[in-house]
Every structure is written in C-alpha cells, then in structure tokens.
Write a protein that holds these residues in place. Structure first.
Motif, PDB file in Angstrom:
ATOM      1  N   TYR A 150     -44.442  32.761 -34.061  1.00  0.00           N
ATOM      2  CA  TYR A 150     -43.342  32.653 -33.097  1.00  0.00           C
ATOM      3  C   TYR A 150     -43.823  32.843 -31.665  1.00  0.00           C
ATOM      4  O   TYR A 150     -43.380  32.137 -30.752  1.00  0.00           O
ATOM      5  N   THR A 151     -44.735  33.763 -31.456  1.00  0.00           N
ATOM      6  CA  THR A 151     -45.194  34.027 -30.093  1.00  0.00           C
ATOM      7  C   THR A 151     -45.932  32.827 -29.508  1.00  0.00           C
ATOM      8  O   THR A 151     -45.839  32.559 -28.307  1.00  0.00           O
ATOM      9  N   LYS A 152     -46.643  32.089 -30.365  1.00  0.00           N
ATOM     10  CA  LYS A 152     -47.331  30.884 -29.890  1.00  0.00           C
ATOM     11  C   LYS A 152     -46.354  29.729 -29.715  1.00  0.00           C
ATOM     12  O   LYS A 152     -46.431  28.974 -28.740  1.00  0.00           O
ATOM     13  N   ASN A 153     -45.427  29.583 -30.666  1.00  0.00           N
ATOM     14  CA  ASN A 153     -44.493  28.452 -30.618  1.00  0.00           C
ATOM     15  C   ASN A 153     -43.584  28.493 -29.399  1.00  0.00           C
ATOM     16  O   ASN A 153     -43.125  27.454 -28.923  1.00  0.00           O
ATOM     17  N   THR A 154     -43.284  29.698 -28.911  1.00  0.00           N
ATOM     18  CA  THR A 154     -42.368  29.814 -27.765  1.00  0.00           C
ATOM     19  C   THR A 154     -43.089  29.738 -26.426  1.00  0.00           C
ATOM     20  O   THR A 154     -42.483  29.981 -25.384  1.00  0.00           O
ATOM     21  N   SER A 155     -44.376  29.393 -26.454  1.00  0.00           N
ATOM     22  CA  SER A 155     -45.099  29.257 -25.192  1.00  0.00           C
ATOM     23  C   SER A 155     -45.922  27.968 -25.144  1.00  0.00           C
ATOM     24  O   SER A 155     -46.820  27.824 -24.326  1.00  0.00           O
ATOM     25  N   ILE A 156     -45.588  27.019 -26.032  1.00  0.00           N
ATOM     26  CA  ILE A 156     -46.316  25.746 -26.067  1.00  0.00           C
ATOM     27  C   ILE A 156     -45.744  24.816 -25.000  1.00  0.00           C
ATOM     28  O   ILE A 156     -44.533  24.591 -24.951  1.00  0.00           O
ATOM     29  N   PRO A 157     -46.579  24.257 -24.137  1.00  0.00           N
ATOM     30  CA  PRO A 157     -46.077  23.283 -23.165  1.00  0.00           C
ATOM     31  C   PRO A 157     -45.791  21.950 -23.852  1.00  0.00           C
ATOM     32  O   PRO A 157     -46.093  21.763 -25.045  1.00  0.00           O
ATOM     33  N   ARG A 158     -45.207  21.039 -23.115  1.00  0.00           N
ATOM     34  CA  ARG A 158     -44.947  19.722 -23.655  1.00  0.00           C
ATOM     35  C   ARG A 158     -46.265  18.989 -23.890  1.00  0.00           C
ATOM     36  O   ARG A 158     -47.170  19.022 -23.068  1.00  0.00           O
ATOM     37  N   THR A 159     -46.349  18.330 -25.027  1.00  0.00           N
ATOM     38  CA  THR A 159     -47.536  17.587 -25.415  1.00  0.00           C
ATOM     39  C   THR A 159     -47.282  16.103 -25.182  1.00  0.00           C
ATOM     40  O   THR A 159     -46.178  15.616 -25.452  1.00  0.00           O
ATOM     41  N   ALA A 160     -48.266  15.387 -24.703  1.00  0.00           N
ATOM     42  CA  ALA A 160     -48.103  13.953 -24.450  1.00  0.00           C
ATOM     43  C   ALA A 160     -47.612  13.246 -25.708  1.00  0.00           C
ATOM     44  O   ALA A 160     -48.083  13.518 -26.821  1.00  0.00           O
ATOM     45  N   ALA A 161     -46.653  12.347 -25.534  1.00  0.00           N
ATOM     46  CA  ALA A 161     -46.065  11.641 -26.671  1.00  0.00           C
ATOM     47  C   ALA A 161     -47.133  10.931 -27.498  1.00  0.00           C
ATOM     48  O   ALA A 161     -47.034  10.866 -28.731  1.00  0.00           O
ATOM     49  N   THR A 162     -48.170  10.408 -26.840  1.00  0.00           N
ATOM     50  CA  THR A 162     -49.235   9.729 -27.585  1.00  0.00           C
ATOM     51  C   THR A 162     -49.941  10.671 -28.543  1.00  0.00           C
ATOM     52  O   THR A 162     -50.296  10.294 -29.662  1.00  0.00           O
ATOM     53  N   THR A 163     -50.119  11.929 -28.116  1.00  0.00           N
ATOM     54  CA  THR A 163     -50.756  12.923 -28.980  1.00  0.00           C
ATOM     55  C   THR A 163     -49.841  13.302 -30.140  1.00  0.00           C
ATOM     56  O   THR A 163     -50.301  13.494 -31.278  1.00  0.00           O
ATOM     57  N   VAL A 164     -48.537  13.411 -29.859  1.00  0.00           N
ATOM     58  CA  VAL A 164     -47.587  13.711 -30.933  1.00  0.00           C
ATOM     59  C   VAL A 164     -47.564  12.562 -31.941  1.00  0.00           C
ATOM     60  O   VAL A 164     -47.507  12.782 -33.155  1.00  0.00           O
ATOM     61  N   TYR A 165     -47.616  11.342 -31.441  1.00  0.00           N
ATOM     62  CA  TYR A 165     -47.686  10.185 -32.344  1.00  0.00           C
ATOM     63  C   TYR A 165     -48.963  10.241 -33.197  1.00  0.00           C
ATOM     64  O   TYR A 165     -48.936   9.896 -34.389  1.00  0.00           O
ATOM     65  N   ASP A 166     -50.073  10.651 -32.603  1.00  0.00           N
ATOM     66  CA  ASP A 166     -51.310  10.803 -33.378  1.00  0.00           C
ATOM     67  C   ASP A 166     -51.095  11.746 -34.557  1.00  0.00           C
ATOM     68  O   ASP A 166     -51.558  11.490 -35.671  1.00  0.00           O
ATOM     69  N   ARG A 167     -50.397  12.845 -34.287  1.00  0.00           N
ATOM     70  CA  ARG A 167     -50.139  13.815 -35.357  1.00  0.00           C
ATOM     71  C   ARG A 167     -49.203  13.228 -36.405  1.00  0.00           C
ATOM     72  O   ARG A 167     -49.377  13.455 -37.605  1.00  0.00           O
ATOM     73  N   MET A 168     -48.198  12.464 -35.990  1.00  0.00           N
ATOM     74  CA  MET A 168     -47.305  11.818 -36.959  1.00  0.00           C
ATOM     75  C   MET A 168     -48.108  10.932 -37.905  1.00  0.00           C
ATOM     76  O   MET A 168     -47.894  10.952 -39.125  1.00  0.00           O
ATOM     77  N   VAL A 169     -49.009  10.135 -37.335  1.00  0.00           N
ATOM     78  CA  VAL A 169     -49.826   9.251 -38.161  1.00  0.00           C
ATOM     79  C   VAL A 169     -50.682  10.073 -39.117  1.00  0.00           C
ATOM     80  O   VAL A 169     -50.777   9.770 -40.319  1.00  0.00           O
ATOM     81  N   GLU A 170     -51.293  11.131 -38.600  1.00  0.00           N
ATOM     82  CA  GLU A 170     -52.128  11.986 -39.451  1.00  0.00           C
ATOM     83  C   GLU A 170     -51.304  12.591 -40.587  1.00  0.00           C
ATOM     84  O   GLU A 170     -51.748  12.622 -41.745  1.00  0.00           O
ATOM     85  N   ASP A 171     -50.106  13.070 -40.264  1.00  0.00           N
ATOM     86  CA  ASP A 171     -49.239  13.651 -41.300  1.00  0.00           C
ATOM     87  C   ASP A 171     -48.854  12.611 -42.345  1.00  0.00           C
ATOM     88  O   ASP A 171     -48.830  12.897 -43.556  1.00  0.00           O
ATOM     89  N   LEU A 172     -48.526  11.409 -41.909  1.00  0.00           N
ATOM     90  CA  LEU A 172     -48.067  10.384 -42.849  1.00  0.00           C
ATOM     91  C   LEU A 172     -49.219   9.840 -43.691  1.00  0.00           C
ATOM     92  O   LEU A 172     -49.011   9.485 -44.862  1.00  0.00           O
TER      93      LEU A 172
END
Length: 451
Positions: A150-172
């Motif tokens: 929780y302490t880490k999750n509440t201090s994460i800045p916004r991540t570039a959408a391209t990087t989030v998409y990379d993670r989506m692909v990795e997860d799928l």
C-alpha cells in the motif's frame, strides 16, 4: 442455471487476502472468483458504467430527461471533482489490487494443483490487463501498480500509456500461455476467461497500438478456432447462450440480467426510455439493416424515441442475458482493419462483408482504396457496437480525422466539435484524474486542460 456455480466456492469480502488462501485449491479459486464477483456485484465500471458514460461522452447516446450525474458527460464538461470519475478510477484499481494479490500469492505456490494454479494465474493476468486497458483509454497515463504494498501503490506517479500497454501485452501473453481453450469449470457458460479470450483482447490491444500483423494473427487464431460463430439470428446475439460470445460477465444479483438492460429498457414496455440513440447515429444506419432489431422504437406523447435494445430484459428470473465483454464480431472488424493497414484490401473486405451479410446488407464492392476501406470499417464498428463498452468513444480517439488539417489530428475533434460546438475542447478526449487521488498521492499530475 449452471451459471450459479460461479459462486460455489464462496465470495470473499472486500479485504486483504491472507497468504493462507494460496495453500488451498478451494480458497485460491474463491479468491479469483472474488474478482469477478466484485466487478459484477453492483453498477460499476465493468457493469454498465463504461457503456453508459462513454456513450454519453461520444456521439451516440442522449437523455430524454436531465440528470445531474450524466450531464457533465453529455456536454464533455467533466471536472476533477466528479464523483463518478473517482468511482470508476478507484474501483478499477481495486480490481487490479485483487489481481496483484492473486498473482503474488500463486507465483511459486507449490500446494495448489498445477493445472488449477495455471488457470487462476492466467485469469488474474487477463483481468489485470483488461482493467488497465480501460484506465488508459479513459485517463491516458496512469499509475502502473503491480504489487500489493500500500505504501508503494499510493506514491506511484503516472506511467506513460505506452509502458502500461507493454505490461498489458506481457500479461496477456502470460495468460495465453497459462490458459487453455477449455472454458473453466462451466462448459455451458462463457463467464470466465480462457486462452481465446486472452487472444481476443490481445488482438484489440495490438490494433490500438498499430501493430497490424500481430493484431491480424491473434484475431485469426480466435476466428479459426471455430469455437465461436456469428449469430445469424440477431435476437440471439446478446443472450446468455450466444455462440458469438467469447467472454461474458454474469450479474450477481439474482433478479437482474445486465446493467445495460436495467438502464436502457424501461419496466413499462410502452414507457419513454431514459436513454436514446443520437440522431447522428440513427442517420448512419442503412435501410434494411437488420441490426435495427437492437433498437427499441416507441412513440410517447406524439414523439418517437429510439433506444438501445441489444439486451432486451430489465429483470427476469432465471437470468437469460449476461454482460458480453468480448464477441466474435469485433475480431472480424479487428482483422479487417489490420489487413487494410497491411494493404490486403480483398481479405479485409471479405471480413467486413461477413458482418454486413449477417446484418442483411449487400457486400461492399466499390471500395478500392485504403481510406475508403477505413471509412467503411468505422461505419460498421459504429453500428455494430453502439452503446457497448465504450467502443465508439475509444474509436474516435484513436482514428485519424477524415479531413485533417494538422498532423496527428484525430477523428474525435472532427466529430465532437461538430456535435458539441459550445463545449468541446481537445482536452476532453481524456477524463480528468480525480482530485481526491491527487491529494492522496502527490506524485500524480493532472491531465492537460483541467484545473
């Protein structure tokens, strides 16, 4: 009905899941089912809200009466203090948190039956990717939370959408490797993700990223599996036993079918609907299009109203309709667009004509250019997926303008500045980050155009 087995393993309360859960097959299964349960327990992001608010924000839905909570979406005048935006943000992140807990708990869990562990882990990866897909397409750059600290999750800045998409692909990709084509536990009901669902979502994400060959390949894998069929009877498309459904979410409340049915279908069959389809959408429907079956037309007080009627039940017991998350028609549209971008127009039009044939429309035979084909695909997507999971809103944001005067100009500015000339601004294409979340997490920044 067999869908009630979804809850056989129990429905965990909304609380932190202890490590002991991942020492038992039944408890681990219950933890995963708890994510579906949370998503569908009440009106929420994946249970009606995205269809409703994206439809209002785009050029497809209007209201017959004013409602304070809907008006900011209908006029594209959202503010960071909007409570609906906050609700969508926080609830979607709660789904992600539950998925993160399952992924952490099952990784290396040696006491869980291996086949079950793979299935549950694959579903968690899928549901996390699905959640991030909607967050990115609603808000743009978002915090990429992959753990449960929780302490880490509440201090994460916004991540570039391209990087989030990379993670989506990795997860799928992980989900695709862990899952099988078998429908988990419920062979008659497609209410949990399998490998084909992961491939279907992966095809969509590749399309949104402009990775045309990958999009076509994943769509082809789903289409050629022969597990799903386009329903020739359009009345059957949105029923619980639809052969077109790749993935459905089942409403938990026993008396209800879908949130869309509850919103769009009045209890009084002769009553005026609260939500109606826009005139601009109605004018785009070709004469003879059998998809008019998905539109309810009623005359009240001398005025004619056209409202969404894909789901035809407000309430009923037993359930006869589930919330369709992914269906085969989208895969044909994805492949058609990807092939168009790969300059394979003949094959692209073949896919598009399958959708048109099902709708009782003639084949497209005069299209000879890529731009003509893309316009035809946009048209079919608009009519096929109206009032459904935000498809039109997301398409407007990713498609190029037809009459672009500036590099990179998007279709959304072209369309919405015409529909809402007094209130539309390009900044409205992204919803504001909730102010309460920025207060809670100072590392967050606001989208441009919002104070």
């Amino acid at each position: 009905m067999s869908c009630n087995k979804l809850l056989d393993a129990g429905s965990p309360a909304n609380q932190v899941i202890t490590p002991q859960v991942y020492t038992s097959d039944s408890l681990a299964r219950a933890a995963l089912i708890g994510v579906y349960y949370k998503m569908m327990y009440s009106f929420g992001p994946f249970n009606g809200q995205i269809s409703r608010y994206c439809g209002l924000a785009a050029d497809e839905l209007n209201r017959t009466t004013s409602l304070e909570t809907d008006q900011p979406f209908l006029t594209n005048t959202l503010t960071p203090d909007n409570k609906t935006i906050w609700f969508i943000w926080t609830n979607t992140y709660s789904y992600i948190y539950q998925c993160n807990d399952i992924i952490e708990g099952l990784t290396g869990a040696n006491t869980i039956t291996p086949t079950l562990r793979n299935q549950l882990l694959g579903e968690a990866y899928f549901l996390r990717a699905l959640s991030y897909f909607y967050l990115v397409n609603l808000f743009g750059d978002v915090p990429l939370a992959l753990g449960t600290d929780y302490t880490k999750n509440t201090s994460i800045p916004r991540t570039a959408a391209t990087t989030v998409y990379d993670r989506m692909v990795e997860d799928l990709v992980s989900a695709k490797n862990l899952l099988t084509d078998k429908l988990p536990d419920l062979p008659a009901d497609r209410v949990r993700a399998n490998r084909l669902a992961a491939q279907a979502l992966l095809a969509r994400i590749y399309l949104f990223r402009g990775q045309w060959a990958n999009a076509a390949a994943e769509a082809t894998a789903v289409i050629e599996s022969r597990v799903f069929q386009l329903e020739t009877d359009l009345a059957q498309t949105f029923r619980y036993n639809s052969r077109e459904a790749i993935l459905q979410f089942m409403t938990i409340m026993e008396a209800y079918n879908t949130a869309e049915g509850g919103m769009f279908v009045p209890l009084n069959p002769n009553g005026r609907p609260a939500f109606i389809l826009s005139d601009t959408l109605m004018k785009k429907i070709e004469p003879g299009d059998a998809r008019r079956l998905w539109i309810r037309t009623v005359t009240v007080g001398g005025n004619q109203y056209n409202s969404p009627y894909k789901y035809k039940l407000n309430t009923s017991v037993p359930r006869e309709e589930y919330n369709i998350v992914l269906r085969l028609a989208e895969l044909y549209c994805i492949r058609a667009e990807a092939l168009t971008m790969l300059d394979q127009l003949t094959d692209a039009l073949s896919d598009l004509n399958k959708i048109r044939k099902r709708a009782g429309l003639p084949d497209l035979t005069t299209i000879t250019t890529q731009s003509q084909a893309l316009a035809a695909i946009e048209q079919e997507r608009r009519v096929e997926f109206f009032a459904e999971w935000g498809h039109r809103w997301f398409d407007l944001k990713r498609l190029p303008a037809h009459t672009a005067t500036h590099p990179g100009e998007k279709r959304i500015d072209e369309v919405m500045s015409y529909c809402r000339p007094l209130t539309w601004t390009p900044a409205a294409a992204l919803w504001p980050v909730p102010r309460d979340e920025i207060i809670r997490n100072p590392a967050l920044t606001q989208n441009d155009g919002y104070n």
